[in-house]
Design a protein around this motif. Sequence first.
Motif, PDB file in Angstrom:
ATOM      1  N   GLN A 138       2.672  -6.294   0.178  1.00 21.59           N
ATOM      2  CA  GLN A 138       1.976  -5.519  -0.844  1.00 21.59           C
ATOM      3  C   GLN A 138       2.987  -4.636  -1.552  1.00 21.59           C
ATOM      4  N   ALA A 139       3.195  -4.926  -2.814  1.00 22.09           N
ATOM      5  CA  ALA A 139       4.101  -4.106  -3.620  1.00 22.09           C
ATOM      6  C   ALA A 139       3.306  -3.032  -4.339  1.00 22.09           C
TER       7      ALA A 139
ATOM      8  N   ARG B   5      10.078   4.607  -7.658  1.00 22.93           N
ATOM      9  CA  ARG B   5      10.368   4.004  -6.359  1.00 22.93           C
ATOM     10  C   ARG B   5       9.269   3.008  -6.027  1.00 22.93           C
ATOM     11  N   LEU B   6       9.646   1.765  -5.925  1.00 27.03           N
ATOM     12  CA  LEU B   6       8.712   0.722  -5.538  1.00 27.03           C
ATOM     13  C   LEU B   6       8.711   0.584  -4.019  1.00 27.03           C
ATOM     14  N   SER B   7       7.552   0.259  -3.485  1.00 25.80           N
ATOM     15  CA  SER B   7       7.408   0.033  -2.052  1.00 25.80           C
ATOM     16  C   SER B   7       6.854  -1.362  -1.816  1.00 25.80           C
TER      17      SER B   7
ATOM     18  N   ALA C 149      10.060   1.461  10.815  1.00 23.45           N
ATOM     19  CA  ALA C 149       8.880   2.067  11.441  1.00 23.45           C
ATOM     20  C   ALA C 149       7.635   1.884  10.585  1.00 23.45           C
ATOM     21  N   LYS C 150       7.839   1.802   9.297  1.00 22.60           N
ATOM     22  CA  LYS C 150       6.709   1.651   8.367  1.00 22.60           C
ATOM     23  C   LYS C 150       6.582   0.223   7.852  1.00 22.60           C
ATOM     24  N   ASN C 151       7.444  -0.677   8.319  1.00 20.68           N
ATOM     25  CA  ASN C 151       7.435  -2.064   7.828  1.00 20.68           C
ATOM     26  C   ASN C 151       7.464  -2.104   6.307  1.00 20.68           C
ATOM     27  N   THR C 152       8.274  -1.272   5.739  1.00 13.27           N
ATOM     28  CA  THR C 152       8.289  -1.116   4.294  1.00 13.27           C
ATOM     29  C   THR C 152       9.717  -1.191   3.772  1.00 13.27           C
TER      30      THR C 152
ATOM     31  N   GLY D 296       4.574 -11.197  -2.392  1.00  9.33           N
ATOM     32  CA  GLY D 296       3.502 -10.252  -2.627  1.00  9.33           C
ATOM     33  C   GLY D 296       3.041 -10.324  -4.065  1.00  9.33           C
ATOM     34  N   LYS D 297       1.909  -9.726  -4.321  1.00  5.84           N
ATOM     35  CA  LYS D 297       1.471  -9.572  -5.708  1.00  5.84           C
ATOM     36  C   LYS D 297       2.358  -8.534  -6.373  1.00  5.84           C
TER      37      LYS D 297
END
Length: 125
Positions: free
Chosen positions: A4-5, A18-20, A74-77, A116-117
């Motif tokens: 998920q972006a 900042r993109l995640s 830790a955040k899988n990001t 991801g989308k």
Amino acid sequence: VQLQASGGGLVQPGGSLRLSCTVSGSTLSYDAIGWFRQPPGREREGVSCLMSSDLSTYYADFVEGRFTISRDNAKNTVYLQMNRLEPEDTAVYYCAIDAMGYSDYCTDTDGMDYWGKGTQVTVSS
């Protein structure tokens, strides 16, 4: 596996975003994770890549030191910090995973296994 972006939006030239990219679903160890973008009327292109093995990073030439890819396990990001944005950076931005190591440092989009989308980034005054 789902990606998920988020974090896109409208920003003025010279601004930052900042993109995640959050990875969820099955536990997955991947070879690389990358950011891609598709500007209006153009083909999708690679932006940045982060290798899991040694955390080495790679950037497209047009980035010119303006973007930074990073990961928070830790955040899988995975993040893409984008500074000094230009109108030419306007695009839909996607994140993707190369699970098997076939993308050659994210340069071969056919080698990316999960997408991801996208999230829209618009740079305009």
